[in-house]
Design a protein around this motif. Structure first.
Motif, PDB file in Angstrom:
ATOM      1  N   THR A 283      43.319 103.738  91.111  1.00  8.61           N
ATOM      2  CA  THR A 283      43.939 103.010  90.005  1.00  8.61           C
ATOM      3  C   THR A 283      43.933 101.500  90.270  1.00  8.61           C
ATOM      4  OG1 THR A 283      46.071 103.439  91.079  1.00  8.61           O
ATOM      5  CG2 THR A 283      45.449 104.893  89.263  1.00  8.61           C
ATOM      6  N   PRO A 284      43.933 100.681  89.224  1.00  7.11           N
ATOM      7  CA  PRO A 284      43.876  99.215  89.405  1.00  7.11           C
ATOM      8  C   PRO A 284      45.246  98.607  89.674  1.00  7.11           C
ATOM      9  CG  PRO A 284      43.802  99.742  87.078  1.00  7.11           C
ATOM     10  CD  PRO A 284      43.839 101.063  87.807  1.00  7.11           C
ATOM     11  N   VAL A 285      45.854  98.975  90.807  1.00 13.23           N
ATOM     12  CA  VAL A 285      47.177  98.460  91.157  1.00 13.23           C
ATOM     13  C   VAL A 285      47.099  97.732  92.495  1.00 13.23           C
ATOM     14  CG1 VAL A 285      48.394 100.254  89.865  1.00 13.23           C
ATOM     15  CG2 VAL A 285      47.846 100.640  92.271  1.00 13.23           C
ATOM     16  N   GLY A 286      48.020  96.770  92.712  1.00 14.01           N
ATOM     17  CA  GLY A 286      48.025  96.018  93.959  1.00 14.01           C
ATOM     18  C   GLY A 286      46.695  95.321  94.189  1.00 14.01           C
ATOM     19  N   GLY A 287      46.200  95.427  95.414  1.00 11.76           N
ATOM     20  CA  GLY A 287      44.937  94.778  95.771  1.00 11.76           C
ATOM     21  C   GLY A 287      43.717  95.645  95.553  1.00 11.76           C
ATOM     22  N   ILE A 288      43.885  96.841  94.996  1.00 11.86           N
ATOM     23  CA  ILE A 288      42.757  97.772  94.837  1.00 11.86           C
ATOM     24  C   ILE A 288      41.622  97.202  93.979  1.00 11.86           C
ATOM     25  CG2 ILE A 288      42.075 100.023  93.881  1.00 11.86           C
ATOM     26  CD1 ILE A 288      44.740 101.145  94.869  1.00 11.86           C
ATOM     27  N   PRO A 289      41.909  96.535  92.849  1.00 11.03           N
ATOM     28  CA  PRO A 289      40.801  96.016  92.030  1.00 11.03           C
ATOM     29  C   PRO A 289      39.948  94.963  92.733  1.00 11.03           C
ATOM     30  CG  PRO A 289      42.844  96.057  90.766  1.00 11.03           C
ATOM     31  CD  PRO A 289      43.213  96.305  92.194  1.00 11.03           C
ATOM     32  N   GLU A 290      40.474  94.362  93.802  1.00 11.89           N
ATOM     33  CA  GLU A 290      39.689  93.388  94.550  1.00 11.89           C
ATOM     34  C   GLU A 290      38.751  94.063  95.546  1.00 11.89           C
ATOM     35  OE1 GLU A 290      42.265  90.268  96.098  1.00 11.89           O
ATOM     36  OE2 GLU A 290      43.601  90.519  94.375  1.00 11.89           O
ATOM     37  N   LEU A 291      38.879  95.389  95.659  1.00  9.37           N
ATOM     38  CA  LEU A 291      38.057  96.148  96.592  1.00  9.37           C
ATOM     39  C   LEU A 291      37.160  97.151  95.882  1.00  9.37           C
ATOM     40  CD1 LEU A 291      37.475  96.892  99.609  1.00  9.37           C
ATOM     41  CD2 LEU A 291      39.340  98.553  99.416  1.00  9.37           C
ATOM     42  N   VAL A 292      37.722  97.859  94.921  1.00  6.35           N
ATOM     43  CA  VAL A 292      36.977  98.902  94.201  1.00  6.35           C
ATOM     44  C   VAL A 292      36.451  98.333  92.888  1.00  6.35           C
ATOM     45  CG1 VAL A 292      37.096 101.193  93.149  1.00  6.35           C
ATOM     46  CG2 VAL A 292      38.405 100.708  95.231  1.00  6.35           C
ATOM     47  N   VAL A 293      35.133  98.307  92.777  1.00  5.36           N
ATOM     48  CA  VAL A 293      34.469  97.783  91.574  1.00  5.36           C
ATOM     49  C   VAL A 293      34.033  98.963  90.714  1.00  5.36           C
ATOM     50  CG1 VAL A 293      32.600  96.373  90.678  1.00  5.36           C
ATOM     51  CG2 VAL A 293      33.640  95.803  92.893  1.00  5.36           C
ATOM     52  N   ALA A 330      30.047 101.737  98.549  1.00  8.05           N
ATOM     53  CA  ALA A 330      31.402 101.649  99.100  1.00  8.05           C
ATOM     54  C   ALA A 330      31.354 101.267 100.574  1.00  8.05           C
ATOM     55  CB  ALA A 330      32.131 102.982  98.921  1.00  8.05           C
ATOM     56  N   ARG A 331      30.452 101.900 101.311  1.00  5.01           N
ATOM     57  CA  ARG A 331      30.304 101.602 102.738  1.00  5.01           C
ATOM     58  C   ARG A 331      29.933 100.125 102.948  1.00  5.01           C
ATOM     59  NH1 ARG A 331      30.520 103.389 108.323  1.00  5.01           N
ATOM     60  NH2 ARG A 331      28.783 102.387 109.380  1.00  5.01           N
ATOM     61  N   GLU A 332      28.992  99.626 102.153  1.00  4.38           N
ATOM     62  CA  GLU A 332      28.576  98.224 102.260  1.00  4.38           C
ATOM     63  C   GLU A 332      29.727  97.280 101.911  1.00  4.38           C
ATOM     64  OE1 GLU A 332      25.291  97.996  99.603  1.00  4.38           O
ATOM     65  OE2 GLU A 332      23.975  99.249 100.846  1.00  4.38           O
ATOM     66  N   ARG A 333      30.538  97.690 100.932  1.00  4.38           N
ATOM     67  CA  ARG A 333      31.637  96.821 100.467  1.00  4.38           C
ATOM     68  C   ARG A 333      32.687  96.600 101.545  1.00  4.38           C
ATOM     69  NH1 ARG A 333      34.603  93.549  99.345  1.00  4.38           N
ATOM     70  NH2 ARG A 333      35.783  93.117  97.436  1.00  4.38           N
ATOM     71  N   VAL A 334      32.921  97.600 102.390  1.00  5.67           N
ATOM     72  CA  VAL A 334      33.983  97.451 103.391  1.00  5.67           C
ATOM     73  C   VAL A 334      33.477  96.951 104.744  1.00  5.67           C
ATOM     74  CG1 VAL A 334      35.483  99.174 102.341  1.00  5.67           C
ATOM     75  CG2 VAL A 334      33.840  99.891 104.084  1.00  5.67           C
ATOM     76  N   MET A 335      32.194  96.702 104.860  1.00  4.14           N
ATOM     77  CA  MET A 335      31.674  96.190 106.134  1.00  4.14           C
ATOM     78  C   MET A 335      32.409  94.925 106.594  1.00  4.14           C
ATOM     79  SD  MET A 335      29.380  98.275 107.297  1.00  4.14           S
ATOM     80  CE  MET A 335      28.255  97.432 108.397  1.00  4.14           C
ATOM     81  N   PRO A 336      32.712  93.973 105.685  1.00  2.00           N
ATOM     82  CA  PRO A 336      33.442  92.769 106.125  1.00  2.00           C
ATOM     83  C   PRO A 336      34.863  93.057 106.619  1.00  2.00           C
ATOM     84  CG  PRO A 336      32.369  92.407 103.994  1.00  2.00           C
ATOM     85  CD  PRO A 336      32.312  93.866 104.269  1.00  2.00           C
ATOM     86  N   TYR A 337      35.372  94.250 106.319  1.00  2.00           N
ATOM     87  CA  TYR A 337      36.740  94.596 106.714  1.00  2.00           C
ATOM     88  C   TYR A 337      36.795  95.282 108.077  1.00  2.00           C
ATOM     89  CZ  TYR A 337      37.694  93.710 101.778  1.00  2.00           C
ATOM     90  OH  TYR A 337      37.796  93.126 100.551  1.00  2.00           O
TER      91      TYR A 337
END
Length: 367
Positions: A283-293, A330-337
């Protein structure tokens, strides 16, 4: 070279939940330039047990401040009573002229703060402003604290939660049965019951080739009753709370991760799932929309919209290619984290806090 001495106060490292997971990661991967000592200020249990833990923490805290070198007091905060417990530690640290760095994890801090009387809001915002820094999980949360508590934007650091990325992720093609995973505290806030109802709405054909695993503690009995009522016992399994090894085993075996929460900071569970190459429905709550596109590495649905959640599940269980593409993205998106990068960013925050504190002390001495 002298190490920075960080005194971290937070949840018991044996406790379930995202804050304890975060604390253990930070301690495990701390750079050589810093030394982190942890004091447990809260643990699950009876009121008497919690009070004993808090009093013990106060005693240890005073001992460290009086007899040992401490460069930064690092407080992990969430919501409700936690905020006021940590405020006591912050006030004591102020008396000892120690820089205080807050780290806000709470998904429902805004609800707690909105219910406070005016005097309590003023007291709390004054404590926050007096601190040397505040780490938040997203830009959305930074805006909230700046606007509502009057913090200086330069005082607030945005550091999304880290993830311990697995070296290899499994191949998930040609699956005969699609497995969904929910991982978190079972209950209304995390949307567990909405997920069960959304699963019940799936067409019979898709339901018969799909399995849902619900991992976590909380209102499990209420969840089981709902599953029985909807005749889903052969499709939905409750795994209870899982440790990190069990969690990773599940993440390696499932195909889709689902967390339809009503309120969040930035869930460790989503970062962990994406690091394992899983598409996410959330869901688009908190910081989730900045991570899940949406439509790139996952799907976003409105909190509480069971029909929309059911449609999102159906779209992924019937389209393997889409699942695999989203999982890779998704895997590529979290590499910086990656936690190895994160601890260096955290070290930079520590140094920034010390620099600003020293400048403030120098200014006061001149005045």
């Amino acid at each position: 070279m002298m190490k920075l001495k960080i005194l971290m106060l937070g949840s018991s490292l044996e406790q379930n939940g995202g804050i304890a997971t975060f604390e253990k990661l930070i301690i495990k991967y701390a750079p050589t330039e810093i030394e982190i000592q942890h004091i447990t200020s809260h643990d699950e249990g009876s009121i008497a047990h919690r009070l004993i833990i808090f009093c013990q923490a106060l005693g240890k805290f005073f001992w460290k401040l009086i007899f040992e070198q401490t460069d930064i007091i690092y407080l992990q905060i969430s919501e409700r009573a936690n905020i006021f417990r940590k405020s006591i530690f912050a006030l004591i640290a102020f008396l000892f002229r120690k820089p205080v760095l807050l780290h806000a994890h709470g998904a429902e801090f805004h609800l707690t703060y909105s219910r406070l009387p005016k005097w309590a809001k003023q007291l709390l915002s004054g404590i926050f402003r007096r601190c040397s820094g505040l780490i938040v999980l997203s830009k959305t949360w930074k805006d909230y604290y700046v606007i509502n508590l009057g913090l200086n934007p330069q005082q607030v650091f945005v550091l999304p939660n880290p993830a311990e990325l697995p070296v290899e992720i499994p191949q998930r093609s040609n699956a005969d049965r699609v497995t969904l995973l929910f991982c978190g505290r079972v209950g209304q806030r995390k949307g567990t019951f909405d997920l069960i109802e959304a699963f019940a709405n799936l067409p019979v054909e898709q339901k018969n080739c799909t399995k849902l695993i619900i991992a976590g503690d909380g209102d499990i009995e209420q969840g089981r009753k709902l599953v029985e009522k909807l005749n889903l016992t052969k499709h939905i399994t409750f795994a209870g709370w899982v440790n990190s090894e069990q969690r990773d085993k599940l993440l390696a075996e499932v195909d889709i991760f689902i967390l339809p929460s009503y309120n969040e900071g930035l869930p460790m569970a989503i970062l962990e799932a994406m690091s394992w190459g899983l598409p996410v429905i959330t869901t688009p709550v908190g910081g989730i929309p900045e991570l899940v596109v949406p439509n790139e590495n996952g799907l976003l649905v409105k909190p509480g919209d069971i029909q929309q959640l059911s449609a999102a599940i159906l779209s992924l269980i019937t389209n393997e290619e889409l699942r695999l593409i989203m999982g890779r993205t998704a895997r590529e998106r979290v590499m910086p984290y990656d936690i190895k990068n994160y601890v260096n960013s955290l070290l930079s925050v520590y140094k920034s806090v010390l620099t600003s504190t020293n400048k403030h002390i120098l200014y006061e001495s001149k005045v």
